[in-house]
Design an enzyme around this catalytic site. Structure first.
Site, PDB file in Angstrom:
ATOM      1  N   GLU A  82       0.896  -1.622  -0.059  1.00 61.59           N
ATOM      2  CA  GLU A  82       0.091   0.105   0.134  1.00 61.59           C
ATOM      3  C   GLU A  82       0.655   1.221  -0.203  1.00 61.59           C
ATOM      4  O   GLU A  82       1.160   2.359   1.003  1.00 61.59           O
ATOM      5  CB  GLU A  82      -0.718  -0.360   1.391  1.00 61.59           C
ATOM      6  N   ASN A 117       3.188  -3.916  -3.734  1.00 63.27           N
ATOM      7  CA  ASN A 117       1.156  -4.824  -3.106  1.00 63.27           C
ATOM      8  C   ASN A 117       0.588  -3.708  -3.255  1.00 63.27           C
ATOM      9  O   ASN A 117       0.777  -2.664  -2.178  1.00 63.27           O
ATOM     10  CB  ASN A 117       0.537  -5.494  -2.027  1.00 63.27           C
ATOM     11  N   HIS A 162      -9.817  -6.695  -2.687  1.00 63.60           N
ATOM     12  CA  HIS A 162     -11.090  -6.560  -1.730  1.00 63.60           C
ATOM     13  C   HIS A 162     -12.592  -6.643  -2.262  1.00 63.60           C
ATOM     14  O   HIS A 162     -12.005  -5.185  -2.385  1.00 63.60           O
ATOM     15  CB  HIS A 162     -10.549  -5.689  -0.653  1.00 63.60           C
ATOM     16  N   GLU A 199      -5.515 -10.952  -2.049  1.00 63.57           N
ATOM     17  CA  GLU A 199      -5.886 -10.652  -0.956  1.00 63.57           C
ATOM     18  C   GLU A 199      -7.784 -10.740  -1.054  1.00 63.57           C
ATOM     19  O   GLU A 199      -8.724  -9.693  -0.454  1.00 63.57           O
ATOM     20  CB  GLU A 199      -5.922  -9.030  -0.204  1.00 63.57           C
ATOM     21  N   ASP A 225     -11.481 -10.813  -1.122  1.00 66.01           N
ATOM     22  CA  ASP A 225     -12.649 -11.911  -0.712  1.00 66.01           C
ATOM     23  C   ASP A 225     -13.812 -10.658  -1.806  1.00 66.01           C
ATOM     24  O   ASP A 225     -14.016  -9.572  -1.484  1.00 66.01           O
ATOM     25  CB  ASP A 225     -12.528 -11.473   0.779  1.00 66.01           C
TER      26      ASP A 225
HETATM   27  O1  G3I Z   1      -2.767  -9.142  17.921  1.00 63.48           O
HETATM   28  C1  G3I Z   1      -3.983  -7.950  18.694  1.00 63.48           C
HETATM   29  C2  G3I Z   1      -4.015  -8.830  20.214  1.00 63.48           C
HETATM   30  O2  G3I Z   1      -3.225  -9.205  20.739  1.00 63.48           O
HETATM   31  C3  G3I Z   1      -5.062  -7.948  20.427  1.00 63.48           C
HETATM   32  O3  G3I Z   1      -6.277  -9.012  21.649  1.00 63.48           O
HETATM   33  C4  G3I Z   1      -6.336  -7.421  19.833  1.00 63.48           C
HETATM   34  C5  G3I Z   1      -7.722  -6.609  20.228  1.00 63.48           C
HETATM   35  O4  G3I Z   1      -7.639  -5.716  18.984  1.00 63.48           O
HETATM   36  O5  G3I Z   1      -5.819  -7.037  18.902  1.00 63.48           O
HETATM   37  C6  G3I Z   1      -4.818  -8.156  18.143  1.00 63.48           C
HETATM   38  O6  G3I Z   1      -4.743  -7.628  17.014  1.00 63.48           O
HETATM   39  C7  G3I Z   1      -5.348  -7.275  15.489  1.00 63.48           C
HETATM   40  C8  G3I Z   1      -4.669  -8.049  14.585  1.00 63.48           C
HETATM   41  O7  G3I Z   1      -5.453  -8.133  13.369  1.00 63.48           O
HETATM   42  C9  G3I Z   1      -4.663  -9.596  14.673  1.00 63.48           C
HETATM   43  O8  G3I Z   1      -5.658  -9.532  14.712  1.00 63.48           O
HETATM   44  C10 G3I Z   1      -5.777  -6.005  15.370  1.00 63.48           C
HETATM   45  O9  G3I Z   1      -6.101  -5.399  16.506  1.00 63.48           O
HETATM   46  C11 G3I Z   1      -6.561  -5.616  14.096  1.00 63.48           C
HETATM   47  O10 G3I Z   1      -6.231  -3.926  13.378  1.00 63.48           O
HETATM   48  C12 G3I Z   1      -5.595  -6.299  12.496  1.00 63.48           C
HETATM   49  O11 G3I Z   1      -6.168  -6.251  11.968  1.00 63.48           O
HETATM   50  C13 G3I Z   1      -5.507  -6.846  10.423  1.00 63.48           C
HETATM   51  C14 G3I Z   1      -5.230  -5.634   9.929  1.00 63.48           C
HETATM   52  O12 G3I Z   1      -4.895  -6.039   8.954  1.00 63.48           O
HETATM   53  C15 G3I Z   1      -4.361  -4.995   9.893  1.00 63.48           C
HETATM   54  O13 G3I Z   1      -4.395  -3.339   9.157  1.00 63.48           O
HETATM   55  C16 G3I Z   1      -6.427  -8.208  10.178  1.00 63.48           C
HETATM   56  O14 G3I Z   1      -6.216  -9.153  10.493  1.00 63.48           O
HETATM   57  C17 G3I Z   1      -5.838  -8.322   8.610  1.00 63.48           C
HETATM   58  O15 G3I Z   1      -6.541  -9.270   7.447  1.00 63.48           O
HETATM   59  C18 G3I Z   1      -5.832  -7.128   7.871  1.00 63.48           C
HETATM   60  O16 G3I Z   1      -4.915  -7.659   6.676  1.00 63.48           O
HETATM   61  C19 G3I Z   1      -4.732  -6.240   5.408  1.00 63.48           C
HETATM   62  C20 G3I Z   1      -3.378  -6.331   4.803  1.00 63.48           C
HETATM   63  O17 G3I Z   1      -2.077  -7.171   5.740  1.00 63.48           O
HETATM   64  C21 G3I Z   1      -2.997  -5.902   3.475  1.00 63.48           C
HETATM   65  N1  G3I Z   1      -4.271  -5.357   3.079  1.00 63.48           N
HETATM   66  C22 G3I Z   1      -5.729  -5.408   3.447  1.00 63.48           C
HETATM   67  C23 G3I Z   1      -5.554  -6.293   4.915  1.00 63.48           C
HETATM   68  C24 G3I Z   1      -7.221  -5.893   5.246  1.00 63.48           C
HETATM   69  O18 G3I Z   1      -7.521  -4.912   6.691  1.00 63.48           O
END
Ligand code: G3I
Length: 381
Positions: A182, A224, A262, A293, A295
């Protein structure tokens, strides 16, 4: 006919004629047999076998990657499922800078190593996601940079050290790296004004790709990005392509472009033709392209009699577009099954859950979209 042959056989003069008839019959049977076995003569309607064994198997046979992102928490059953249905896997979060090093320089590779190990065991390719990104960084990265006497030099050193550490750690085990994710502004058509850009300018991209190439010369290096509109003329797509061209002109070692794909429930769904043209507009630059990615939220089809059939058509269109464009090497979905999708977890999308956006349902069973994608790969759709 048998009676006639007997009669001729008894009669000496008739024997020649009888032998002749027998030879003709034998030849006729032999030729008919050959035609049936070879499948010729059925008016060109060569029967293609449209049975989908598994996506992984069909994709493997056609030299295509069909992948899924996998969350850190997923266990044995999910890992096995990946091995059965997909031939490529991406860590949804485990390889991000902030996941590997919650604090600058403090690396813990355990979770990511486990994913790479299971992929190797099952013969599944690994897409590395991601080396440099504005999000999910070590909590103290920004403070570390801002607090330095020379923030620019400190950031450059940290970027270099991170890429060397991670791409070096997985050297030879990761087939492709999203080197930078990004680079565009979240909404617009400008370069994103993130920490790296603020201190290093556009050159942070050059530096990242050069370091990644040096750390793992065999890995395919990706830039990406996501788009809201998937046409070659969309303003954001045009600006991103211009960025890619500039990188190529500067000799930056970039191999491929990742199009995230997405479709989160609002905004335009792609058409096959426009998507194909958009992909071609990148391969024409001499690069490979991959949907990294994907969906498709079922919320696009609130009134449809069969929303999953509609969803299947979107998947079919994207798979077909990719298959048609030489240099489009695969499609990865952002999650493995509808049990776990970032759309159901992350705001604001979670307000519209459940999205059911993936290829396997909540029981890990293939959905219509799975079969649609498979039929495209088999050449049946
Ligand atoms: O690991 C912590 C955990 O310890 C905590 O308790 C919990 C509370 O909210 O958060 C956890 O972290 C989360 C993490 O995912 C792991 O599950 C974050 O809050 C959450 O923001 C994070 O979201 C990820 C997101 O990227 C971050 O921007 C999504 O799972 C993930 O699917 C998403 O993936 C991105 C790609 O990397 C790039 N392209 C877009 C895509 C979708 O946004």
């Amino acid at each position: 006919m048998a009676e006639l042959l007997k009669k001729l056989w008894k009669d000496e003069e008739g024997q020649g004629m009888a032998k002749y008839i027998v030879i003709v019959i034998v030849l006729f049977i032999a030729i008919a047999g050959i035609i049936v076995v070879s499948g010729c003569g059925d008016d060109g309607d060569d029967a293609i076998d449209c049975t989908c064994s598994t996506l992984a198997e069909v994709a493997g046979q056609t030299g295509f990657w069909v992948g899924a992102a996998i969350a850190d928490s997923e266990g044995d059953l999910e890992q096995k499922t990946i091995g059965v249905h997909f031939n490529s896997v991406t860590a949804e979060n485990a390889m991000k800078w902030g996941s590997l090093a919650p604090s600058v320089g403090q690396y813990d590779f355990q979770k990511a190593d486990a994913l790479v190990a299971f992929a190797a065991k099952r013969g599944v390719r690994v897409r590395g996601h991601v080396l440099i990104w504005r999000d999910q960084q070590p909590a103290d990265l920004e403070a570390e940079v801002l607090g330095a006497d020379d923030p620019e030099a400190r950031l450059r050193a940290l970027l270099t050290e991170h890429i060397e550490t991670v791409a070096g750690h997985y050297r030879g085990q990761v087939d492709a790296w999203d080197v930078v994710n990004e680079p565009m502004d979240r909404y617009g058509a400008q370069i994103d004004n993130n920490l790296f850009y603020q201190y290093l300018g556009e050159e942070y991209l050059d530096e990242s790709f050069r370091r990644a190439r040096a750390a793992d010369p065999q890995a395919r290096l990706f830039l990406n990005e996501y788009f809201y509109v998937h046409t070659p003329t969309d303003e954001r797509v045009v600006a991103f392509r211009a960025l890619v061209k500039r990188l190529l002109e500067r000799g930056v070692p970039i191999d491929a472009v990742g199009i995230q794909g997405h479709f989160w429930g609002v905004g335009e769904l792609p058409t096959r033709a426009a998507f194909e043209e958009m992909l071609s507009s990148f391969t024409e630059l001499g690069l490979e392209v991959e949907i990294t990615e994907m969906d498709v939220s079922r919320n696009y089809f609130p009134h449809a009699e069969d929303p999953f059939a509609e969803q299947a058509q979107v998947y079919a269109d994207v798979f077909a577009a990719c298959r048609t464009v030489p240099g489009c090497i695969g499609v990865t979905t952002w999650g493995m099954s509808d049990i776990s999708t970032w759309l159901d977890r992350n705001e604001p999308f979670s307000n519209y859950a459940p999205h059911h956006p993936l290829l396997l349902d909540t029981n890990l069973q293939p959905k219509p979209a799975y079969y649609a994608a498979c039929e495209v790969l088999l050449g049946c759709r």
